[in-house]
Design a protein around this motif. Structure first.
Motif, PDB file in Angstrom:
ATOM      1  N   TYR A 272       0.821  -1.204   0.000  1.00 53.11           N
ATOM      2  CA  TYR A 272       0.000   0.000   0.000  1.00 53.11           C
ATOM      3  C   TYR A 272       0.857   1.256   0.000  1.00 53.11           C
ATOM      4  O   TYR A 272       1.746   1.407   0.839  1.00 53.11           O
ATOM      5  CB  TYR A 272      -0.906  -0.001   1.235  1.00 53.11           C
ATOM      6  CG  TYR A 272      -2.001   1.043   1.207  1.00 53.11           C
ATOM      7  CD1 TYR A 272      -3.276   0.714   0.759  1.00 53.11           C
ATOM      8  CD2 TYR A 272      -1.767   2.354   1.633  1.00 53.11           C
ATOM      9  CE1 TYR A 272      -4.297   1.651   0.734  1.00 53.11           C
ATOM     10  CE2 TYR A 272      -2.777   3.300   1.605  1.00 53.11           C
ATOM     11  CZ  TYR A 272      -4.033   2.954   1.155  1.00 53.11           C
ATOM     12  OH  TYR A 272      -5.041   3.890   1.129  1.00 53.11           O
ATOM     13  N   LYS A 273       0.552   2.189  -0.930  1.00 51.33           N
ATOM     14  CA  LYS A 273       1.222   3.488  -0.975  1.00 51.33           C
ATOM     15  C   LYS A 273       0.161   4.577  -0.865  1.00 51.33           C
ATOM     16  O   LYS A 273      -0.814   4.569  -1.623  1.00 51.33           O
ATOM     17  CB  LYS A 273       1.996   3.657  -2.284  1.00 51.33           C
ATOM     18  CG  LYS A 273       3.170   2.714  -2.437  1.00 51.33           C
ATOM     19  CD  LYS A 273       3.785   2.792  -3.817  1.00 51.33           C
ATOM     20  CE  LYS A 273       4.480   4.111  -4.064  1.00 51.33           C
ATOM     21  NZ  LYS A 273       5.266   4.090  -5.327  1.00 51.33           N
ATOM     22  N   GLY A 274       0.338   5.501   0.079  1.00 50.19           N
ATOM     23  CA  GLY A 274      -0.608   6.600   0.195  1.00 50.19           C
ATOM     24  C   GLY A 274      -1.115   6.777   1.604  1.00 50.19           C
ATOM     25  O   GLY A 274      -0.519   6.310   2.581  1.00 50.19           O
ATOM     26  N   PHE A 275      -2.240   7.476   1.702  1.00 54.83           N
ATOM     27  CA  PHE A 275      -2.899   7.729   2.987  1.00 54.83           C
ATOM     28  C   PHE A 275      -3.937   6.643   3.234  1.00 54.83           C
ATOM     29  O   PHE A 275      -4.701   6.300   2.331  1.00 54.83           O
ATOM     30  CB  PHE A 275      -3.602   9.090   2.969  1.00 54.83           C
ATOM     31  CG  PHE A 275      -2.668  10.261   2.827  1.00 54.83           C
ATOM     32  CD1 PHE A 275      -2.139  10.888   3.939  1.00 54.83           C
ATOM     33  CD2 PHE A 275      -2.325  10.740   1.566  1.00 54.83           C
ATOM     34  CE1 PHE A 275      -1.281  11.973   3.804  1.00 54.83           C
ATOM     35  CE2 PHE A 275      -1.470  11.822   1.416  1.00 54.83           C
ATOM     36  CZ  PHE A 275      -0.950  12.439   2.542  1.00 54.83           C
ATOM     37  N   LEU A 276      -3.962   6.123   4.436  1.00 55.55           N
ATOM     38  CA  LEU A 276      -4.995   5.159   4.826  1.00 55.55           C
ATOM     39  C   LEU A 276      -5.779   5.729   5.994  1.00 55.55           C
ATOM     40  O   LEU A 276      -5.219   6.123   7.013  1.00 55.55           O
ATOM     41  CB  LEU A 276      -4.378   3.814   5.223  1.00 55.55           C
ATOM     42  CG  LEU A 276      -5.401   2.731   5.603  1.00 55.55           C
ATOM     43  CD1 LEU A 276      -6.192   2.281   4.379  1.00 55.55           C
ATOM     44  CD2 LEU A 276      -4.718   1.524   6.253  1.00 55.55           C
ATOM     45  N   PHE A 277      -7.089   5.779   5.821  1.00 59.36           N
ATOM     46  CA  PHE A 277      -8.032   6.284   6.824  1.00 59.36           C
ATOM     47  C   PHE A 277      -8.733   5.049   7.392  1.00 59.36           C
ATOM     48  O   PHE A 277      -9.370   4.296   6.660  1.00 59.36           O
ATOM     49  CB  PHE A 277      -8.978   7.220   6.075  1.00 59.36           C
ATOM     50  CG  PHE A 277     -10.262   7.651   6.721  1.00 59.36           C
ATOM     51  CD1 PHE A 277     -11.074   6.818   7.459  1.00 59.36           C
ATOM     52  CD2 PHE A 277     -10.699   8.958   6.519  1.00 59.36           C
ATOM     53  CE1 PHE A 277     -12.270   7.244   7.990  1.00 59.36           C
ATOM     54  CE2 PHE A 277     -11.895   9.404   7.040  1.00 59.36           C
ATOM     55  CZ  PHE A 277     -12.681   8.548   7.781  1.00 59.36           C
ATOM     56  N   VAL A 278      -8.601   4.826   8.697  1.00 61.02           N
ATOM     57  CA  VAL A 278      -9.264   3.697   9.342  1.00 61.02           C
ATOM     58  C   VAL A 278     -10.352   4.244  10.251  1.00 61.02           C
ATOM     59  O   VAL A 278     -10.064   4.873  11.278  1.00 61.02           O
ATOM     60  CB  VAL A 278      -8.275   2.831  10.151  1.00 61.02           C
ATOM     61  CG1 VAL A 278      -8.977   1.567  10.646  1.00 61.02           C
ATOM     62  CG2 VAL A 278      -7.055   2.464   9.315  1.00 61.02           C
ATOM     63  N   GLY A 279     -11.612   4.035   9.851  1.00 57.38           N
ATOM     64  CA  GLY A 279     -12.740   4.437  10.682  1.00 57.38           C
ATOM     65  C   GLY A 279     -12.959   3.383  11.758  1.00 57.38           C
ATOM     66  O   GLY A 279     -13.126   2.200  11.455  1.00 57.38           O
ATOM     67  N   GLU A 291     -14.796   0.982   8.821  1.00 60.69           N
ATOM     68  CA  GLU A 291     -14.537   1.090   7.387  1.00 60.69           C
ATOM     69  C   GLU A 291     -13.096   1.516   7.136  1.00 60.69           C
ATOM     70  O   GLU A 291     -12.433   2.055   8.024  1.00 60.69           O
ATOM     71  CB  GLU A 291     -15.472   2.121   6.745  1.00 60.69           C
ATOM     72  CG  GLU A 291     -15.246   3.535   7.268  1.00 60.69           C
ATOM     73  CD  GLU A 291     -16.092   4.587   6.576  1.00 60.69           C
ATOM     74  OE1 GLU A 291     -16.786   4.245   5.606  1.00 60.69           O
ATOM     75  OE2 GLU A 291     -16.034   5.753   6.999  1.00 60.69           O
ATOM     76  N   TYR A 292     -12.651   1.248   5.921  1.00 64.83           N
ATOM     77  CA  TYR A 292     -11.398   1.810   5.409  1.00 64.83           C
ATOM     78  C   TYR A 292     -11.731   2.882   4.368  1.00 64.83           C
ATOM     79  O   TYR A 292     -12.672   2.726   3.592  1.00 64.83           O
ATOM     80  CB  TYR A 292     -10.569   0.750   4.690  1.00 64.83           C
ATOM     81  CG  TYR A 292      -9.954  -0.333   5.528  1.00 64.83           C
ATOM     82  CD1 TYR A 292      -8.895  -0.081   6.390  1.00 64.83           C
ATOM     83  CD2 TYR A 292     -10.396  -1.653   5.401  1.00 64.83           C
ATOM     84  CE1 TYR A 292      -8.304  -1.097   7.118  1.00 64.83           C
ATOM     85  CE2 TYR A 292      -9.806  -2.681   6.125  1.00 64.83           C
ATOM     86  CZ  TYR A 292      -8.759  -2.391   6.990  1.00 64.83           C
ATOM     87  OH  TYR A 292      -8.170  -3.412   7.706  1.00 64.83           O
ATOM     88  N   ASN A 293     -10.948   3.940   4.346  1.00 61.93           N
ATOM     89  CA  ASN A 293     -10.935   4.870   3.214  1.00 61.93           C
ATOM     90  C   ASN A 293      -9.495   4.947   2.729  1.00 61.93           C
ATOM     91  O   ASN A 293      -8.562   4.846   3.539  1.00 61.93           O
ATOM     92  CB  ASN A 293     -11.419   6.260   3.599  1.00 61.93           C
ATOM     93  CG  ASN A 293     -12.922   6.319   3.899  1.00 61.93           C
ATOM     94  OD1 ASN A 293     -13.397   7.258   4.506  1.00 61.93           O
ATOM     95  ND2 ASN A 293     -13.670   5.301   3.494  1.00 61.93           N
ATOM     96  N   VAL A 294      -9.322   5.142   1.420  1.00 56.82           N
ATOM     97  CA  VAL A 294      -7.966   5.062   0.852  1.00 56.82           C
ATOM     98  C   VAL A 294      -7.398   6.451   0.562  1.00 56.82           C
ATOM     99  O   VAL A 294      -6.593   6.634  -0.344  1.00 56.82           O
ATOM    100  CB  VAL A 294      -7.955   4.176  -0.413  1.00 56.82           C
ATOM    101  CG1 VAL A 294      -8.291   2.743  -0.042  1.00 56.82           C
ATOM    102  CG2 VAL A 294      -8.910   4.702  -1.481  1.00 56.82           C
ATOM    103  N   ARG A 295      -7.816   7.424   1.387  1.00 58.69           N
ATOM    104  CA  ARG A 295      -7.365   8.815   1.236  1.00 58.69           C
ATOM    105  C   ARG A 295      -7.619   9.497   2.572  1.00 58.69           C
ATOM    106  O   ARG A 295      -8.144   8.906   3.504  1.00 58.69           O
ATOM    107  CB  ARG A 295      -8.109   9.509   0.102  1.00 58.69           C
ATOM    108  CG  ARG A 295      -9.591   9.100  -0.075  1.00 58.69           C
ATOM    109  CD  ARG A 295     -10.502   9.555   1.003  1.00 58.69           C
ATOM    110  NE  ARG A 295     -11.845   9.012   0.926  1.00 58.69           N
ATOM    111  CZ  ARG A 295     -12.814   9.382   1.747  1.00 58.69           C
ATOM    112  NH1 ARG A 295     -12.587  10.256   2.701  1.00 58.69           N
ATOM    113  NH2 ARG A 295     -14.012   8.842   1.657  1.00 58.69           N
ATOM    114  N   MET A 296      -7.267  10.763   2.658  1.00 55.78           N
ATOM    115  CA  MET A 296      -7.566  11.524   3.854  1.00 55.78           C
ATOM    116  C   MET A 296      -9.059  11.818   3.926  1.00 55.78           C
ATOM    117  O   MET A 296      -9.753  11.852   2.909  1.00 55.78           O
ATOM    118  CB  MET A 296      -6.774  12.830   3.887  1.00 55.78           C
ATOM    119  CG  MET A 296      -5.291  12.663   4.145  1.00 55.78           C
ATOM    120  SD  MET A 296      -4.917  11.954   5.781  1.00 55.78           S
ATOM    121  CE  MET A 296      -5.441  13.275   6.877  1.00 55.78           C
TER     122      MET A 296
END
Length: 435
Positions: A272-279, A291-296
């Protein structure tokens, strides 16, 4: 360095401000941007999901780094497309975001739940159902205690989650979701899961595909009215850091969730490359993934980035180039309180084109000195005027010694910005004072 930032919200204004402060920057383009991003770079009329159009713009403008702000271009495969095309052309062009395969963590809730199950990442009990499975779905719901949680599998602009106490209503919603009348293609598969009782928060991490670091925590407020009343929105405000996310809690988040997530993706052959948002839901002191989001997130970005001391371009280029271990994520100890000013009628029908009046003392030239920021979201220029162009119009962030102090400063600033129909919550973060 020439940078292309994709998006048009308050999150992208926060990105553009931070990127513009980097001495390595040559030119910053934002597509399509808003009235605020235009203060820090050049807005361009590009569709972030038109991959060929984005790539051709990058070639013509000698873009070194592409920064996708929201999820749509990532789920559409932007990273893979640009990397493949630029490599074939002998160009060095980095993208600070995850591959299309990894973006399914947000693009498909069914995929994300199956991934969590495989790697034993704590989350709510669930099952996934298609249109022909209405009877099976109803039978599964009867095994759960209300309220019932139904999630459209695909992207639904942040509105694909329904929570109801009534089994009858849940069954009616399920039919609407799966026959396409509620969420279209996004609802062809529906995830039904148990309701988790606790308090929500989000934890953000950055990764270069090999190493990763925690970026911070924030709590978003979705309901339109004070006291968490009324319909859900895209987010009415945020607090960072979250006071109950102390060292002990964060150790659980890291060991049980963040590390297994990045390790699992690497094991699947898709680092994984980038920002990971873990709800997350804090359930009696134990973190569980919602949930996961794959950005800010937005408005979490507007609360976290004002606390960030690390130069933004250093972090973004390290993500794209695989040398994040050489960058130290450093955050201010102060608390950030973000309050969103929204249009009258939001999240329902709204009118655009209302002139926004911003006091001179709150313009960008002095904002950093006051530890206060005004992030444009749903705005645009109309002649010499800034006007409303969406439901969520402006995010106001203040740093303070604690939540009460930061919130007081943001609410005071919110009173000073004027446009017809303006509304904002005044209780962002007050539920956290007990911690």
């Amino acid at each position: 360095m020439n940078v292309l930032l994709l998006g048009s919200g308050g999150r992208e204004h926060a990105f553009s401000l931070k990127i513009s402060q980097s001495p390595e920057l040559n030119k910053l383009f934002i597509a399509p941007g808003n009235a605020g991003t235009a203060l820090h770079g050049t807005n361009v009329d590009l569709s972030p999901t038109n991959l060929e159009q984005v790539y051709q713009f990058c070639v013509e403008n000698q873009i070194d780094l592409v920064v996708p702000g929201n999820e749509d271009p990532l789920v559409a495969g932007l990273v893979d497309y640009i990397e493949e095309k630029s490599t074939a052309a002998g160009l060095k062009m980095g993208v600070a975001g995850p591959s299309e395969w990894c973006a399914r963590l947000e693009g498909s809730k069914d995929f994300a739940k199956a991934f969590m199950k495989k790697y034993e990442i704590p989350t709510a009990k669930y099952e996934s159902f298609r249109l022909g499975d209405l009877k099976s779905a109803s039978a599964f719901m009867k095994t759960l205690e209300p309220p019932y949680v139904l999630k459209a599998d695909g992207l639904a602009a942040g509105k694909g989650v329904i929570i109801t106490e009534s089994l009858e209503e849940a069954e009616a919603v399920l039919k609407e979701m799966t026959d396409g009348s509620k969420f279209g293609k996004a609802g062809e598969v529906v995830v039904i899961e148990e309701f988790l009782k606790g308090i929500e928060l989000s934890v953000f991490a950055v990764s270069d595909g090999d190493s990763w670091q925690i970026l911070g925590s924030a709590k978003d407020y979705k309901r339109i009215f004070d006291g968490d009343q009324g319909p859900n929105t895209g987010g009415m405000g945020a607090i960072s850091p979250v006071p109950f996310a102390d060292a002990a809690f964060m150790e659980k988040v890291i060991s049980r969730i963040v590390k297994p997530t990045f390790d699992g993706l690497k094991e699947e052959g898709h680092p994984y490359k980038g920002f990971l948002f873990v709800g997350l839901m804090n359930v009696a002191g134990d973190p569980m993934v919602i949930e996961y989001n794959v950005r800010m997130g937005d408005p979490e970005t507007e609360a976290i980035f004002p606390r960030l001391n690390t130069p933004m371009l250093d972090m973004l280029t390290a993500i794209a180039n695989g040398n994040l271990s050489a960058v130290k994520i450093d955050l201010k100890e102060e608390t950030a309180a973000t309050v969103f000013l929204v249009s009258g009628g939001y999240p329902g029908d709204i009118e655009k084109g209302k002139t926004i009046l911003i006091p001179a003392t709150y313009q960008w030239q002095t904002a950093d000195n006051n530890k206060q920021w005004l992030f444009h979201a749903g705005t645009k220029m109309q002649g010499d005027d800034v006007v409303t162009n969406g439901g969520r119009v402006i995010a106001i962030t203040s740093l303070g010694t604690d939540i009460a102090n930061a919130l007081s400063r943001s609410n005071e600033m919110a009173q000073s910005v004027q446009f017809e129909g303006k509304f904002h919550r005044k209780d962002i973060g007050l539920d956290l004072l007990k911690y």
